[in-house]
Design an enzyme around this catalytic site. Structure first.
Site, PDB file in Angstrom:
ATOM      1  N   LYS A 198       1.074  -1.094  -0.054  1.00  0.00           N
ATOM      2  CA  LYS A 198      -0.011  -0.132  -0.056  1.00  0.00           C
ATOM      3  C   LYS A 198       0.803   1.255   0.076  1.00  0.00           C
ATOM      4  O   LYS A 198       0.557   2.155  -0.796  1.00  0.00           O
ATOM      5  CB  LYS A 198      -0.892  -0.057   1.122  1.00  0.00           C
ATOM      6  CG  LYS A 198      -2.223  -1.068   1.232  1.00  0.00           C
ATOM      7  CD  LYS A 198      -2.985  -0.694   2.422  1.00  0.00           C
ATOM      8  CE  LYS A 198      -4.135  -1.542   2.555  1.00  0.00           C
ATOM      9  NZ  LYS A 198      -4.719  -1.333   3.694  1.00  0.00           N
ATOM     10  N   ASP A 233      -8.542   1.473   4.691  1.00  0.00           N
ATOM     11  CA  ASP A 233      -9.101   0.288   4.606  1.00  0.00           C
ATOM     12  C   ASP A 233      -9.780  -0.340   3.502  1.00  0.00           C
ATOM     13  O   ASP A 233     -10.615   0.502   2.897  1.00  0.00           O
ATOM     14  CB  ASP A 233     -10.061   0.091   5.846  1.00  0.00           C
ATOM     15  CG  ASP A 233      -9.954  -1.244   6.511  1.00  0.00           C
ATOM     16  OD1 ASP A 233      -9.011  -1.876   6.822  1.00  0.00           O
ATOM     17  OD2 ASP A 233     -11.027  -1.876   6.405  1.00  0.00           O
ATOM     18  N   PHE A 265      -0.699  -7.284  -4.845  1.00  0.00           N
ATOM     19  CA  PHE A 265      -0.572  -7.983  -3.805  1.00  0.00           C
ATOM     20  C   PHE A 265      -2.164  -8.680  -3.376  1.00  0.00           C
ATOM     21  O   PHE A 265      -3.100  -8.277  -4.242  1.00  0.00           O
ATOM     22  CB  PHE A 265       0.023  -7.269  -2.520  1.00  0.00           C
ATOM     23  CG  PHE A 265      -1.036  -6.059  -2.417  1.00  0.00           C
ATOM     24  CD1 PHE A 265      -0.939  -4.894  -2.968  1.00  0.00           C
ATOM     25  CD2 PHE A 265      -1.970  -6.210  -1.235  1.00  0.00           C
ATOM     26  CE1 PHE A 265      -1.813  -3.799  -2.655  1.00  0.00           C
ATOM     27  CE2 PHE A 265      -2.596  -5.014  -0.758  1.00  0.00           C
ATOM     28  CZ  PHE A 265      -2.656  -3.786  -1.497  1.00  0.00           C
ATOM     29  N   ASP A 322      -5.092  -9.450  -5.907  1.00  0.00           N
ATOM     30  CA  ASP A 322      -5.008  -8.803  -7.394  1.00  0.00           C
ATOM     31  C   ASP A 322      -4.745  -9.913  -8.580  1.00  0.00           C
ATOM     32  O   ASP A 322      -5.172  -9.668  -9.646  1.00  0.00           O
ATOM     33  CB  ASP A 322      -3.478  -7.966  -7.324  1.00  0.00           C
ATOM     34  CG  ASP A 322      -3.715  -6.650  -6.838  1.00  0.00           C
ATOM     35  OD1 ASP A 322      -4.799  -6.152  -6.696  1.00  0.00           O
ATOM     36  OD2 ASP A 322      -2.629  -5.932  -6.551  1.00  0.00           O
ATOM     37  N   HIS A 334      -9.268   1.314  -7.114  1.00  0.00           N
ATOM     38  CA  HIS A 334      -9.844   1.768  -5.836  1.00  0.00           C
ATOM     39  C   HIS A 334      -9.066   2.772  -5.016  1.00  0.00           C
ATOM     40  O   HIS A 334      -9.376   3.735  -4.962  1.00  0.00           O
ATOM     41  CB  HIS A 334     -10.495   0.610  -5.094  1.00  0.00           C
ATOM     42  CG  HIS A 334      -9.288  -0.523  -4.936  1.00  0.00           C
ATOM     43  ND1 HIS A 334      -8.651  -1.080  -6.035  1.00  0.00           N
ATOM     44  CD2 HIS A 334      -8.650  -0.930  -3.850  1.00  0.00           C
ATOM     45  CE1 HIS A 334      -7.665  -1.909  -5.497  1.00  0.00           C
ATOM     46  NE2 HIS A 334      -7.773  -1.870  -4.195  1.00  0.00           N
ATOM     47  N   ARG A 335      -7.840   2.182  -4.961  1.00  0.00           N
ATOM     48  CA  ARG A 335      -6.739   3.055  -3.909  1.00  0.00           C
ATOM     49  C   ARG A 335      -6.718   4.409  -4.951  1.00  0.00           C
ATOM     50  O   ARG A 335      -6.393   5.422  -4.560  1.00  0.00           O
ATOM     51  CB  ARG A 335      -5.625   2.201  -3.693  1.00  0.00           C
ATOM     52  CG  ARG A 335      -4.729   3.080  -2.721  1.00  0.00           C
ATOM     53  CD  ARG A 335      -3.816   2.016  -2.164  1.00  0.00           C
ATOM     54  NE  ARG A 335      -4.305   1.132  -1.258  1.00  0.00           N
ATOM     55  CZ  ARG A 335      -4.787  -0.181  -1.714  1.00  0.00           C
ATOM     56  NH1 ARG A 335      -4.177  -0.866  -2.613  1.00  0.00           N
ATOM     57  NH2 ARG A 335      -5.360  -0.980  -0.829  1.00  0.00           N
TER      58      ARG A 335
END
Ligand code: ITT
Length: 196
Positions: free
Chosen positions: A12, A68, A149, A152, A177-178
């Site tokens: 992340k 999250d 990760f 994925d 999304h991130r």
């Protein structure tokens, strides 16, 4: 500007740092000397994101954000969702989670899914902010690719024929999304003074 990311997930950190660019340097709790567990005991992504951000903010009294993320699968009524990290049980890893997911979907026709990422940010004044990013897609029948990760290798984003694990970090960030949540976060940060 340095900004604390309340996470224990190095993947992340790489993804978010790549989007933030040179203007912001992510500092992990580990780099500040905290090596313990960051609690996430809520029943929603929003609750967990705030719990993680508040925990680290309280410890260092500095601006801090947390992410999250959950994989929500339509045929499984939104599971694993907030329990994505522990889907196959405590102490299990991503391989186990993927194996369970593929098994649960083996008798289902509908493989629609989405990743939902929630970023909670606590600014210098202690005010709280929330940013969400979603990407729709499909769960593949088997793992494909070795990048990324978590889930994925079995997630194919809408409009593509490859998994997130077959994309580079930069390609994934463009549609993920991130990536979407972090872009909203960056826009917010750029509209305020660097003091926030
Ligand atoms: P932190 O709480 O320390 O940030 P974590 O890995 O526990 O790290 P989450 O609770 O948000 O993070 O993750 C939930 C699960 O979803 C976990 O199994 C991840 O591997 C997976 N996951 C999160 N983001 C993902 C992504 O971009 N691609 C694939 N899987 C992801």
């Amino acid at each position: 500007m340095e900004i604390i990311f309340a996470t224990q997930n190095a993947h992340k950190i790489s993804e978010v740092q790549s989007i933030l660019g040179d203007g912001y340097t992510i500092v992990s709790p580990e780099r500040l000397g905290f090596n313990g567990e960051i609690p996430e005991e809520a029943s929603t992504l929003e609750g967990n994101a705030f719990q993680k951000a508040r925990f680290i903010h309280k410890m260092f009294n500095l601006p801090c954000f947390a992410d999250d993320t959950g994989l929500e699968v339509k045929a499984l009524n939104g599971a694993p969702g907030v329990y994505s990290a522990r889907y196959a049980g405590e102490g299990k890893n991503s391989e186990d989670n993927i194996a369970k997911l593929l098994n649960e979907l083996s008798d289902k026709d509908n493989r629609d899914a989405r990743f939902r990422c929630v970023i909670a940010y606590i600014d210098r004044l202690g005010a709280e902010h929330l940013f969400e990013g979603i990407v729709n897609g499909q769960i593949l029948f088997e793992k494909q690719g070795a990048e990324g990760f978590g889930y994925d290798p079995v997630f194919c984003p809408e409009g593509f024929h490859i998994s997130f694990a077959q994309m580079s970090l930069v390609e994934k960030n463009l549609i993920s999304h991130r990536g979407r949540a972090v872009n909203k976060f960056v826009t917010f940060l750029s509209q305020y003074s660097t003091d926030i």
